[in-house]
Scaffold this motif. Structure first.
Motif: not given
Lengths: 444, 288
Positions: A361-367
């Motif tokens: 989520w952090l890597k691909d969506a910035g969440y």
């Protein structure tokens, strides 16, 4: 005779087409796997936002591949502006999704109405709720807690609204982005004045502006740090009371800080900027604005823009250099309390799977999903300014949590707009808001 | 009953069912739930006329009513004159009138949301509208029309006029083309000039068209929602919060479905009164 038969058939065809047209046959937005009768069918709703949609679909497809007994129908087509109303209508008609995303201010009302189910630790794969709490950084699940102390969601994203600065503009103005980074709102005004550029009577670059042209949520996320940081609140007893406190002297001071930034220190004009809710960071990204508040999600939106290599993130300033207050917002996955028990069990398992991939989520969506395991990961170490975001979040405070959130915050935003865009003195705007809020609280 | 009448009714059934299900039933249901306290997620509680009583003296509702009346006046009255003027111009011997008719009609077929997004860009501080005005009037306007207390409402009115002008122009064109040429020939023989022909022949014969244009433009303006929702969301402050927007917020942001239904009934009553009044006036003029 032939004419009569033809005529009658025509009428029947029209009637049948009308009846079948009205029968509410629903075409799923996406069916992750064709189903058979013995499969557990789970409906999943998510407000439309990329890159979150793609990551959701990818992870659900992976899950379905590993769990062929489950069929997931995803609807991620509803824009944020319509999401709440469509969700409410579907839930009231008994057609609500089994699992859906919900933003933090909606929780008090959804919990009070019994629409969503408290987390089921066992089906989520944990031994107890204590274990669930331990899987996240302290207070991370607070936005999803009910007054009964139970937790109703796992976080999809949690944002602390930090300060983005343009380091090139700082250097150009003879400022050091580290040493001269503003620590109080008074510093902020002084620095922003130096960054502001006016050419031939036109403001070509603003030092800083509040998101005056965006939705109420943005107002609250940027007014919150000044209001709460100054020791004021919207409702009495630090927002836990049942009376308006938005016109207290401390709250009036907070709005005065907002007002002075634009009208006295002239860090921007009241209607500066080309930003819209679809592209809120555009002025900062295109270097027409030197400082802007946003969450970690904004990092992804700055890729490939002129500011990509010229920005830094600094902690949110405070009013007096001591009591830092940072606004937080969060989205969580919830399970419909009216869903079939068998479906609920599968929905928890699916939710657990989605929540077990914070690095993705952090890597691909910035969440930013505040799981303790994420903090040690390589992805987290590489995420720009994560230490600043996390430090800000440790001073975090969610927006007002109240069953009448919509109505109360509409009054607050109206007061802010009246002062900021219609030049009504802060005390007068906030007195009017307090009257409205007291009426709203009585009408409960 | 004669067989033809039975067949006629049979063919009417689909349309009646559709109209009943999607127009009459929701209208009646609105009246019904306006008598309840209802938040979509809990059972309805009957409260009689309380929702109506609470609207009287509510500053938010009264402000929205005032904004709506200004918006309706601003968005409909100019359209009556402009659409008639355009129709007269494009009904004459103007060259390339087909092209102009098409150009003026294009906004009618465009999506309201698309139109709103385009105008939001045009109204930006350094957008084309300000640039045009600054060049024309030698001014230094740098306002964002959608965020400016003085310009937001006029800006929305302008968009509504631009969007609907072509539709009413076409209605007037149809009205003008329905007037027999022999009427004008007779008038010319009697020595009537262009103004006299317009004043005493065209205008009276266009009366049914004018009544239609007036009524429909007012109803359209009362029901305007999408452009305002996309462009200003009722702001700044309450400057552009028309009744339809207040209704939406009351229903879906504040979850007060009964109160929202009461607002919809008030809007319905206002439109009904205005329509009846216009029909009566048009009829009285026609008789006199």
């Amino acid at each position: 005779m032939v004419r009569r038969v033809v005529g009658l058939s025509l009428v029947l065809v029209i009637l049948l087409s009308l009846i079948t047209g009205c029968s509410g046959s629903q075409k799923p937005a996406d069916s992750a796997k064709p189903g058979t009768a013995d499969k557990v069918k789970v409906t999943f709703w998510k407000h439309n936002q990329e890159p979150g949609n793609s990551v959701t679909r990818r992870l659900i497809a992976e899950y379905v591949k590993e769990h062929p007994n489950v069929e997931v129908t995803i609807d991620d087509s509803i824009p944020l502006s319509d999401y709440n109303s469509k969700l409410l209508v579907a839930l009231s008609g008994g057609n609500g999704p089994d699992i859906f995303d919900l933003f933090d201010p909606s929780f008090p009302m959804f919990i009070q109405k019994g629409v969503i189910e408290p987390l089921d630790a066992k089906n989520l794969g944990f031994g107890s709720m204590d274990e669930v709490q331990k899987a996240y950084i302290p207070n991370a699940l607070k936005p999803f807690e009910g007054s009964d102390g139970k937790v109703y969601a796992l976080p999809i994203e949690t944002n602390g609204w930090s300060m983005y600065i343009n380091t090139r503009h700082f250097k150009e103005a003879g400022l050091d982005p580290v040493k001269d980074a503003p620590k109080t709102w008074a510093d902020m005004a002084k620095v922003a004045q130096r960054l502001t550029k006016v050419e031939n009577g036109k403001m070509v670059r603003a030092g800083f502006t509040w998101p005056l042209k965006l939705e109420s949520g943005w107002y609250l996320l940027t007014f919150g740090p000044v209001l709460y940081g100054n020791g004021a609140s919207i409702l009495s007893n630090d927002d836990k009371g049942n009376e308006a406190a938005i016109n207290s002297p401390k709250a009036v001071e907070a709005l005065q800080i907002w007002y002075d930034m634009i009208y006295t220190q002239k860090t921007a004009t009241p209607d500066f900027g080309t930003y819209t809710s679809n592209n809120p960071n555009v002025d900062f990204a295109e270097e027409r604005l030197s400082m802007w508040m946003a969450g970690p999600w904004a990092v992804a939106t700055l890729k490939g823009t002129p500011v990509e290599k010229n920005f830094a993130v600094i902690p949110v300033p405070s009013v007096n250099g001591k009591n830092r207050s940072v606004a937080t917002n969060a989205w969580g996955w919830v399970v419909n309390s009216k869903a079939d028990p068998k479906v609920k069990a599968e929905a928890w398992k699916l939710m657990a799977y989605l929540a077990s991939k914070p690095e993705v989520w952090l890597k691909d969506a910035g969440y930013l999903q505040p799981r303790t395991s994420l903090m040690q990961s390589q992805v987290a170490k590489e995420f720009p300014y994560l230490d600043v975001f996390l430090d800000d979040m440790s001073h975090g405070r969610p927006r007002l949590r109240h069953v009448q959130y919509g109505e109360i915050t509409a009054s607050v935003v109206r007061a802010l707009q009246n002062t900021m865009l219609k030049n009504v003195p802060p005390k007068q705007s906030l007195d009017a808001a307090a009257d409205e809020i007291n009426k709203i609280l009585k009408s409960k | 009953m004669p067989r033809e009448r039975i067949w006629g009714l049979a063919f009417l059934v689909p349309a009646l069912l559709f109209f009943g299900a999607f127009s009459i039933y929701p209208m009646l249901y609105s009246f019904y739930i306006s008598l309840f306290k209802y938040d979509l997620l809990s059972p309805k509680v009957y409260i009689g006329l309380e929702n109506y009583r609470s609207l009287i003296g509510d500053p938010l509702f009264l402000n929205s009513l005032k904004v709506t009346l200004i918006y309706v006046f601003g968005a409909s009255v100019p359209v009556w004159f402009l659409s008639l003027g355009l129709a007269l111009l494009l009904n004459g011997g103007l060259r390339a009138k087909g092209l102009f008719r098409t150009l003026f009609f294009i906004p009618v077929v465009m999506s309201l949301v698309v139109v709103s997004m385009i105008w939001k860009q045009l109204y930006q501080p350094y957008g084309p509208v300000n640039q045009f005005l600054n060049t024309l009037l030698h001014t230094q306007i740098q306002a964002d029309w959608t965020a400016n207390k003085d310009l937001a409402l006029p800006g929305l009115i302008l968009v509504n006029i631009w969007k609907n002008l072509g539709y009413f122009m076409v209605i007037y064109l149809a009205g003008l083309q329905a007037i027999p040429l022999t009427v004008y020939e007779a008038a010319r023989i009697d020595g009537a000039g262009a103004w006299a022909q317009f004043r005493y022949m065209t205008l009276p014969l266009l009366k049914p068209t004018t009544a239609f244009v007036m009524i429909v433009s007012i109803i359209n303006a009362f029901n305007a929602f999408a452009t305002i929702f996309v462009m200003t969301k009722g702001g700044p402050g309450d400057s552009t919060r028309v009744l339809s927007l207040l209704l939406y917020e009351t229903a879906f942001d504040f979850l007060k479905m009964g109160r929202a239904a009461a607002i919809s009934v008030v809007i319905f009553a206002i439109i009904l009164v205005l329509t009846l009044l216009q029909l009566k006036l048009t009829k009285a003029n026609h008789t006199s």
